[in-house]
Design a protein around this motif. Sequence first.
Motif, PDB file in Angstrom:
ATOM      1  N   LEU A 207     111.293 150.926  -9.908  1.00  0.00           N
ATOM      2  CA  LEU A 207     112.140 151.917  -9.238  1.00  0.00           C
ATOM      3  C   LEU A 207     111.305 153.012  -8.572  1.00  0.00           C
ATOM      4  CD1 LEU A 207     114.899 152.313 -11.989  1.00  0.00           C
ATOM      5  CD2 LEU A 207     114.960 150.876  -9.941  1.00  0.00           C
ATOM      6  N   GLY A 208     110.093 152.688  -8.234  1.00  0.00           N
ATOM      7  CA  GLY A 208     109.167 153.664  -7.659  1.00  0.00           C
ATOM      8  C   GLY A 208     107.841 153.581  -8.370  1.00  0.00           C
ATOM      9  N   ARG A 209     106.742 153.734  -7.643  1.00  0.00           N
ATOM     10  CA  ARG A 209     105.424 153.467  -8.223  1.00  0.00           C
ATOM     11  C   ARG A 209     104.634 154.733  -8.580  1.00  0.00           C
ATOM     12  NH1 ARG A 209     103.658 148.604  -8.637  1.00  0.00           N
ATOM     13  NH2 ARG A 209     101.546 149.462  -8.902  1.00  0.00           N
ATOM     14  N   GLU A 210     105.177 155.917  -8.291  1.00  0.00           N
ATOM     15  CA  GLU A 210     104.388 157.127  -8.532  1.00  0.00           C
ATOM     16  C   GLU A 210     103.966 157.265  -9.994  1.00  0.00           C
ATOM     17  OE1 GLU A 210     106.428 157.787  -4.686  1.00  0.00           O
ATOM     18  OE2 GLU A 210     107.088 157.054  -6.648  1.00  0.00           O
ATOM     19  N   GLU A 211     104.867 156.988 -10.902  1.00  0.00           N
ATOM     20  CA  GLU A 211     104.523 157.098 -12.327  1.00  0.00           C
ATOM     21  C   GLU A 211     103.418 156.121 -12.702  1.00  0.00           C
ATOM     22  OE1 GLU A 211     108.636 158.750 -11.950  1.00  0.00           O
ATOM     23  OE2 GLU A 211     107.596 156.966 -11.188  1.00  0.00           O
ATOM     24  N   LYS A 212     103.572 154.881 -12.336  1.00  0.00           N
ATOM     25  CA  LYS A 212     102.605 153.848 -12.718  1.00  0.00           C
ATOM     26  C   LYS A 212     101.261 154.048 -12.026  1.00  0.00           C
ATOM     27  CE  LYS A 212     102.164 148.848 -13.277  1.00  0.00           C
ATOM     28  NZ  LYS A 212     102.839 147.530 -13.095  1.00  0.00           N
ATOM     29  N   ASP A 213     101.311 154.438 -10.737  1.00  0.00           N
ATOM     30  CA  ASP A 213     100.072 154.539  -9.968  1.00  0.00           C
ATOM     31  C   ASP A 213      99.217 155.739 -10.360  1.00  0.00           C
ATOM     32  OD1 ASP A 213     100.744 152.257  -8.630  1.00  0.00           O
ATOM     33  OD2 ASP A 213     101.310 153.262  -6.752  1.00  0.00           O
ATOM     34  N   TRP A 214      99.866 156.902 -10.660  1.00  0.00           N
ATOM     35  CA  TRP A 214      99.016 158.059 -10.958  1.00  0.00           C
ATOM     36  C   TRP A 214      99.562 159.018 -12.005  1.00  0.00           C
ATOM     37  CZ3 TRP A 214     100.566 163.086 -10.280  1.00  0.00           C
ATOM     38  CH2 TRP A 214     101.662 163.324  -9.447  1.00  0.00           C
ATOM     39  N   LEU A 215     100.894 159.145 -12.163  1.00  0.00           N
ATOM     40  CA  LEU A 215     101.414 160.167 -13.067  1.00  0.00           C
ATOM     41  C   LEU A 215     101.133 159.836 -14.533  1.00  0.00           C
ATOM     42  CD1 LEU A 215     102.870 162.796 -13.491  1.00  0.00           C
ATOM     43  CD2 LEU A 215     105.060 161.595 -13.286  1.00  0.00           C
ATOM     44  N   ILE A 216     101.368 158.601 -14.931  1.00  0.00           N
ATOM     45  CA  ILE A 216     101.099 158.219 -16.329  1.00  0.00           C
ATOM     46  C   ILE A 216      99.608 158.334 -16.641  1.00  0.00           C
ATOM     47  CG2 ILE A 216     101.129 156.292 -17.963  1.00  0.00           C
ATOM     48  CD1 ILE A 216     103.820 155.458 -16.705  1.00  0.00           C
ATOM     49  N   PRO A 217      98.705 157.790 -15.806  1.00  0.00           N
ATOM     50  CA  PRO A 217      97.275 157.985 -16.076  1.00  0.00           C
ATOM     51  C   PRO A 217      96.858 159.456 -16.090  1.00  0.00           C
ATOM     52  CG  PRO A 217      97.598 156.219 -14.490  1.00  0.00           C
ATOM     53  CD  PRO A 217      98.930 156.874 -14.678  1.00  0.00           C
ATOM     54  N   PHE A 218      97.445 160.264 -15.197  1.00  0.00           N
ATOM     55  CA  PHE A 218      97.121 161.687 -15.174  1.00  0.00           C
ATOM     56  C   PHE A 218      97.500 162.359 -16.484  1.00  0.00           C
ATOM     57  CE2 PHE A 218      98.995 165.929 -14.661  1.00  0.00           C
ATOM     58  CZ  PHE A 218      97.876 166.657 -14.288  1.00  0.00           C
ATOM     59  N   LEU A 219      98.710 162.128 -16.962  1.00  0.00           N
ATOM     60  CA  LEU A 219      99.155 162.768 -18.199  1.00  0.00           C
ATOM     61  C   LEU A 219      98.343 162.299 -19.394  1.00  0.00           C
ATOM     62  CD1 LEU A 219     103.035 162.738 -17.652  1.00  0.00           C
ATOM     63  CD2 LEU A 219     101.486 164.696 -17.487  1.00  0.00           C
ATOM     64  N   GLU A 220      97.967 161.029 -19.413  1.00  0.00           N
ATOM     65  CA  GLU A 220      97.147 160.529 -20.524  1.00  0.00           C
ATOM     66  C   GLU A 220      95.782 161.209 -20.527  1.00  0.00           C
ATOM     67  OE1 GLU A 220      95.968 158.969 -23.865  1.00  0.00           O
ATOM     68  OE2 GLU A 220      98.011 158.776 -23.077  1.00  0.00           O
ATOM     69  N   ALA A 221      95.192 161.374 -19.345  1.00  0.00           N
ATOM     70  CA  ALA A 221      93.900 162.055 -19.261  1.00  0.00           C
ATOM     71  C   ALA A 221      94.021 163.517 -19.697  1.00  0.00           C
ATOM     72  CB  ALA A 221      93.362 161.972 -17.830  1.00  0.00           C
ATOM     73  N   GLU A 222      95.122 164.170 -19.320  1.00  0.00           N
ATOM     74  CA  GLU A 222      95.329 165.549 -19.729  1.00  0.00           C
ATOM     75  C   GLU A 222      95.516 165.669 -21.233  1.00  0.00           C
ATOM     76  OE1 GLU A 222      95.247 168.433 -17.720  1.00  0.00           O
ATOM     77  OE2 GLU A 222      94.306 166.936 -16.424  1.00  0.00           O
ATOM     78  N   ARG A 223      96.191 164.710 -21.833  1.00  0.00           N
ATOM     79  CA  ARG A 223      96.365 164.725 -23.288  1.00  0.00           C
ATOM     80  C   ARG A 223      95.013 164.641 -23.990  1.00  0.00           C
ATOM     81  NH1 ARG A 223     101.676 162.400 -22.464  1.00  0.00           N
ATOM     82  NH2 ARG A 223     100.790 160.416 -21.802  1.00  0.00           N
ATOM     83  N   GLN A 224      94.135 163.824 -23.448  1.00  0.00           N
ATOM     84  CA  GLN A 224      92.815 163.655 -24.061  1.00  0.00           C
ATOM     85  C   GLN A 224      91.955 164.905 -23.900  1.00  0.00           C
ATOM     86  OE1 GLN A 224      91.890 160.986 -25.901  1.00  0.00           O
ATOM     87  NE2 GLN A 224      93.977 160.205 -25.583  1.00  0.00           N
ATOM     88  N   SER A 225      92.116 165.593 -22.775  1.00  0.00           N
ATOM     89  CA  SER A 225      91.242 166.736 -22.489  1.00  0.00           C
ATOM     90  C   SER A 225      91.816 168.071 -22.954  1.00  0.00           C
ATOM     91  CB  SER A 225      90.954 166.808 -20.982  1.00  0.00           C
ATOM     92  OG  SER A 225      92.145 167.064 -20.259  1.00  0.00           O
ATOM     93  N   ARG A 226      93.063 168.068 -23.411  1.00  0.00           N
ATOM     94  CA  ARG A 226      93.714 169.318 -23.828  1.00  0.00           C
ATOM     95  C   ARG A 226      94.234 169.209 -25.262  1.00  0.00           C
ATOM     96  NH1 ARG A 226      95.509 172.609 -19.302  1.00  0.00           N
ATOM     97  NH2 ARG A 226      95.281 171.533 -17.302  1.00  0.00           N
ATOM     98  N   PRO A 227      93.359 169.240 -26.251  1.00  0.00           N
ATOM     99  CA  PRO A 227      93.823 169.146 -27.637  1.00  0.00           C
ATOM    100  C   PRO A 227      94.622 170.369 -28.078  1.00  0.00           C
ATOM    101  CG  PRO A 227      91.487 169.669 -27.560  1.00  0.00           C
ATOM    102  CD  PRO A 227      91.894 169.352 -26.158  1.00  0.00           C
ATOM    103  N   GLU A 228      94.573 171.444 -27.268  1.00  0.00           N
ATOM    104  CA  GLU A 228      95.283 172.676 -27.643  1.00  0.00           C
ATOM    105  C   GLU A 228      96.757 172.622 -27.307  1.00  0.00           C
ATOM    106  OE1 GLU A 228      94.241 173.423 -23.290  1.00  0.00           O
ATOM    107  OE2 GLU A 228      93.481 172.257 -24.984  1.00  0.00           O
TER     108      GLU A 228
END
Length: 363
Positions: A238-259
């Motif tokens: 239903l749209g590729r924005e989440e799969k192409d960049w939003l999900i990877p972006f949020l996962e990377a932010e979770r890893q880099s922001r333990p606070e």
Amino acid sequence: MRAQKGFFTNAAVRQGNGRRSLAVTLGDPAGIGPEVVLKALSDREVTQNCDITVIGSRALLHKIYSDLRRCEQQELLADPAGLSIVDVDLSPEIEDGIISGIGNAASGAASFAYMETAIALTLCAQFDAIVTAPIAKSAWKAAGYDYPGQTELLAEKAGIDRFGMLFVARSPHTGWTLRTLLATTHIPLCQVADALTPQLLKRKLDLLVECLQQDFRIEKPRIACAGLNPHSGEQGQLGREEKDWLIPFLEAERQSRPEIILDGPIPPDTMWVKPGQAWFGLRGDYQNPADGYLALYHDQGLIPVKLMAFDRAVNTTIGLPFVRTSPDHGTAFDIAGKGIADATSMKAALQLAAELATQRLAA
């Protein structure tokens, strides 16, 4: 200000010493701005812990005050004679062109002049915060000022390009505070997908984390980020924005922001269930609502905010070198001068501005 009325969870902050100086603009003088300002300033609970100066036209405010006193349904109003007012000089042409209930070039020029004056004085350290009554973007444009809104003018005058629109509201039912940041604001819906990028979202997330930790004293905030597409794209169907960049972006932010605790992307049609439960007191544990919500576009964030908190939400510009708040409603030209405008949101904007200014200056 009574502690239970505050927006902070830290009682020590709410009870801090010192009075803060607030500049309050009248907004579009043809709308309900002057009315809600006069109503809000008549409430001692709103004004007792801060010094407030109105930025506007003294003669116009006296006239509106006199007219409103003749309304059968008028509430208690502050008498302009007892207010501190910075009288902004307007040309006779502009003054004569202001007509109650009609937004036009004259009312737009007046509201723009009020804003410019408030910003200049605040940047000169005469005020700790600005509280802005609503303006009409169409009236600004008619007057020759092409800005998407007050937020963008504030950012330009302050010389910053990193800012955000955060909407804050405290539930009268449970005391829970809703905080919603918009990733994109006043742009057409067809431009949203192109405007959203990992770089933009990172800037907004940085702002939200800083605000929650510094202004609201939430050490490890939980933040919920919405998806863009129905069902958050449903794995690209239903749209590729989440799969192409939003999900990877949020996962990377979770890893880099333990606070922080970062949830998402949450399907937009279900993200607002938990805040709705927390707002209205449905289900005892409120299903662990977030401390802040990141909406990806204007209506995705503001439809639920206004559904829950239309009469008490506060628009807060974060990222500025000073505090700025505004009631989350428009000029309401259709009811201007009738004495029936609700000042609840303006009162909340004044209270939040005083609290945020106190918090910043105490840091």
